[in-house]
Design a protein around this motif. Structure first.
Motif, PDB file in Angstrom:
ATOM      1  N   ARG A  55      -1.711 -12.264  -1.189  1.00 24.09           N
ATOM      2  CA  ARG A  55      -2.571 -13.121  -0.359  1.00 24.09           C
ATOM      3  C   ARG A  55      -2.426 -12.769   1.118  1.00 24.09           C
TER       4      ARG A  55
ATOM      5  N   THR B 192      -4.146  -9.400   1.815  1.00 24.75           N
ATOM      6  CA  THR B 192      -5.605  -9.552   1.738  1.00 24.75           C
ATOM      7  C   THR B 192      -6.141 -10.299   2.950  1.00 24.75           C
TER       8      THR B 192
ATOM      9  N   LEU C  10      -9.126  -9.204   5.950  1.00 28.08           N
ATOM     10  CA  LEU C  10     -10.431  -9.864   5.811  1.00 28.08           C
ATOM     11  C   LEU C  10     -11.393  -9.423   6.910  1.00 28.08           C
TER      12      LEU C  10
ATOM     13  N   GLN D  42     -17.166  -8.212   0.249  1.00 28.81           N
ATOM     14  CA  GLN D  42     -16.471  -9.411  -0.191  1.00 28.81           C
ATOM     15  C   GLN D  42     -15.209  -9.010  -0.957  1.00 28.81           C
ATOM     16  N   VAL D  43     -14.202  -9.855  -0.887  1.00 24.95           N
ATOM     17  CA  VAL D  43     -12.969  -9.651  -1.634  1.00 24.95           C
ATOM     18  C   VAL D  43     -12.608 -10.959  -2.317  1.00 24.95           C
ATOM     19  N   GLU D  44     -12.276 -10.873  -3.586  1.00 26.91           N
ATOM     20  CA  GLU D  44     -11.940 -12.049  -4.400  1.00 26.91           C
ATOM     21  C   GLU D  44     -10.553 -11.851  -4.993  1.00 26.91           C
ATOM     22  N   VAL D  45      -9.753 -12.910  -4.952  1.00 25.28           N
ATOM     23  CA  VAL D  45      -8.367 -12.834  -5.415  1.00 25.28           C
ATOM     24  C   VAL D  45      -8.161 -13.846  -6.535  1.00 25.28           C
ATOM     25  N   GLN D  46      -7.665 -13.385  -7.689  1.00 27.51           N
ATOM     26  CA  GLN D  46      -7.350 -14.240  -8.838  1.00 27.51           C
ATOM     27  C   GLN D  46      -5.905 -13.942  -9.245  1.00 27.51           C
TER      28      GLN D  46
ATOM     29  N   LYS E 259     -18.320  -5.549  -4.096  1.00 31.73           N
ATOM     30  CA  LYS E 259     -17.287  -6.580  -4.114  1.00 31.73           C
ATOM     31  C   LYS E 259     -15.974  -6.018  -4.648  1.00 31.73           C
TER      32      LYS E 259
ATOM     33  N   CYS F 213     -12.330  -7.044  -6.304  1.00 27.59           N
ATOM     34  CA  CYS F 213     -11.670  -8.146  -7.030  1.00 27.59           C
ATOM     35  C   CYS F 213     -10.217  -7.756  -7.292  1.00 27.59           C
TER      36      CYS F 213
ATOM     37  N   SER G  98      -6.997  -8.965  -9.352  1.00 26.20           N
ATOM     38  CA  SER G  98      -6.629  -9.852 -10.461  1.00 26.20           C
ATOM     39  C   SER G  98      -5.218  -9.534 -10.931  1.00 26.20           C
TER      40      SER G  98
ATOM     41  N   ASP H 116     -13.407  -2.387  -7.742  1.00 24.51           N
ATOM     42  CA  ASP H 116     -14.602  -2.483  -6.898  1.00 24.51           C
ATOM     43  C   ASP H 116     -15.816  -2.097  -7.746  1.00 24.51           C
TER      44      ASP H 116
END
Length: 434
Positions: free
Chosen positions: A303, A306, A310, A319-323, A355, A357, A359, A373
């Protein structure tokens, strides 16, 4: 102080062995004279007491035998002294009759000038016969002295011959070891030949094989270092040339392009830092993190990295998504893991599309962090090449081609790995040991 050679140690062992043998022989001969005296006296005592009983007249017993004065003590079957001769002040101590078969081992018993022997009688009584055996003692002593001299005359040449044969065999046995040592002295960086093991004794094979394995590792490490230096020199040549031209131009211009010069300097600093980190990782200098059992909060670290990037994603409209799985801990140094993940995320940002991602999943042994990506990804046949230092998917792309090489080396030093997944889009997975 130099340590004694193996040859000297073997020779010392041989001398000690011969000394131990001579000592054993001397100890064995120490009691031989008295044993022979007792045997002779036992025979004489049985001849003297033949036919004698408790009821016999003591006057029938001889006063001397073979030149030695005799004395007697008669014991009943119950062990009570019944009579002793006039030339004794008190009865002789009762002893057990001498066994016809002496024990295999017994401590030496030193006899005096008078020897005392028990003769069993027919009625169960025991007649103790004592004698001053001067003649027997002198005769046996002279016999043993003569035999000792004869034995030494025979044994000395045999011992010298045995010593020479053993020494020659030892030299023959150690010759392959000495040849291997001379061969090892000629090993150098230009001649890294392994030590031949065909003629070595089996006891030395393991040592020679271990030395050859270490030599092979050092040879590969040296070749690796040479290649790294060559690659680094090749990669640094272009930016240094560009910087040199800019500085020469700055001398001539009234308003130098300091922004470009600063950018070139920043690139050189980054490249130098990456080269140093890669060299340390490939030599394993930072691998102590694996043994120190340090742990890192992987979820929090991902986190933080990332979030710090940003602004770069926003600048490119990405865009960047964190799971993530909260609270997930892995083994490893936080700073190095930060570098490894940042390199992967930058790779997706600068070389991927759409995007991104991030994970996470885990099993009982490992934690898997995947950065995906929407770009075309890397063809399967080129996946491993992407982790080779200074290799770039597109030569005109930004960077020096060191980020993924550093990432994989960090992960493998931890006991994990980094690899591209065979998917339609770009997916790079980091494997962390839990």
């Amino acid at each position: 102080m130099p340590k004694p050679s193996l040859e000297r140690r073997v020779l010392l062992g041989m001398v000690l062995a011969f000394g131990a043998g001579a000592g054993s022989l001397a100890l064995s001969l120490y009691d031989t004279r008295d044993q022979l005296r007792r045997v002779v006296m036992n025979i004489q005592a049985r001849e003297i007491s033949a036919g004698f009983t408790m009821q016999s007249d003591p006057a029938t017993l001889p006063q001397s035998y073979a030149g030695g004065e005799l004395s007697y003590t008669l014991y009943s079957p119950e062990g009570q002294a019944l009579w002793f001769s006039d030339n004794l002040s008190r009865p002789r101590r009762l002893r057990q009759p001498m066994s016809p078969e002496p024990p295999l081992f017994q401590m030496p018993i030193r006899s005096g000038e008078v020897i005392n022997m028990a003769a069993p009688l027919a009625d169960g009584a025991t007649l103790m016969v004592a004698k001053r055996d001067v003649l027997e003692r002198q005769t046996i002593g002279q016999l043993l002295h003569t035999k000792m001299q004869q034995s030494l005359l025979i044994l000395l040449p045999i011992c010298l011959l045995a010593f020479a044969l053993i020494y020659a065999m030892m030299r023959w046995t150690l010759k392959p070891v000495q040849d291997a040592a001379r061969f090892a002295q000629n090993i150098s960086s230009s001649n890294p030949q392994p030590i031949p093991t065909e003629k070595l004794p089996s006891e030395m094979h393991q040592l020679a094989q271990a030395a050859n394995q270490a030599l092979d590792k050092l040879t590969h490490a040296l070749a690796h270092e040479k290649q790294l230096v060559a690659d680094a020199a090749h990669e640094l040549r272009t930016p240094l040339t560009v910087l040199d031209l800019r500085l020469q131009q700055a001398r001539l211009d009234e308003r130098p392009d300091w922004k470009s010069i600063d950018a070139d300097m920043a690139y050189l600093r980054q490249l130098t830092s990456q080269l140093m980190l890669l060299a340390r990782q490939e030599r394993g200098l930072d691998s102590q993190q694996k043994e120190e059992s340090s742990t890192t909060q992987l979820s929090r670290m991902v986190r933080e990295v990332t979030a710090s990037m940003l602004a770069l994603f926003d600048e490119q409209g990405r865009q960047v998504e964190v799971q993530l799985i909260d609270g997930m801990q892995v083994r490893g140094n936080a700073s190095l893991l930060n570098t490894a993940f940042r390199n992967v995320l930058e790779n997706a940002l600068f070389h991927g599309k759409g995007k991104v991602c991030v994970s996470m999943r885990c099993d009982s042994e490992c934690v898997y962090l995947t950065v995906a990506d929407e770009g075309l990804g890397v063809p399967a046949e080129r996946c491993e090449q992407m982790f080779v230092r200074f290799h770039k998917g597109t030569q005109s792309s930004k960077g020096a081609g060191l980020g993924l090489a550093i990432t994989r080396q960090i992960m493998r030093n931890l006991g994990g790995d980094a690899r591209f997944l065979d998917q339609r889009h770009g997916q790079l997975q980091l494997q962390f040991p839990r």
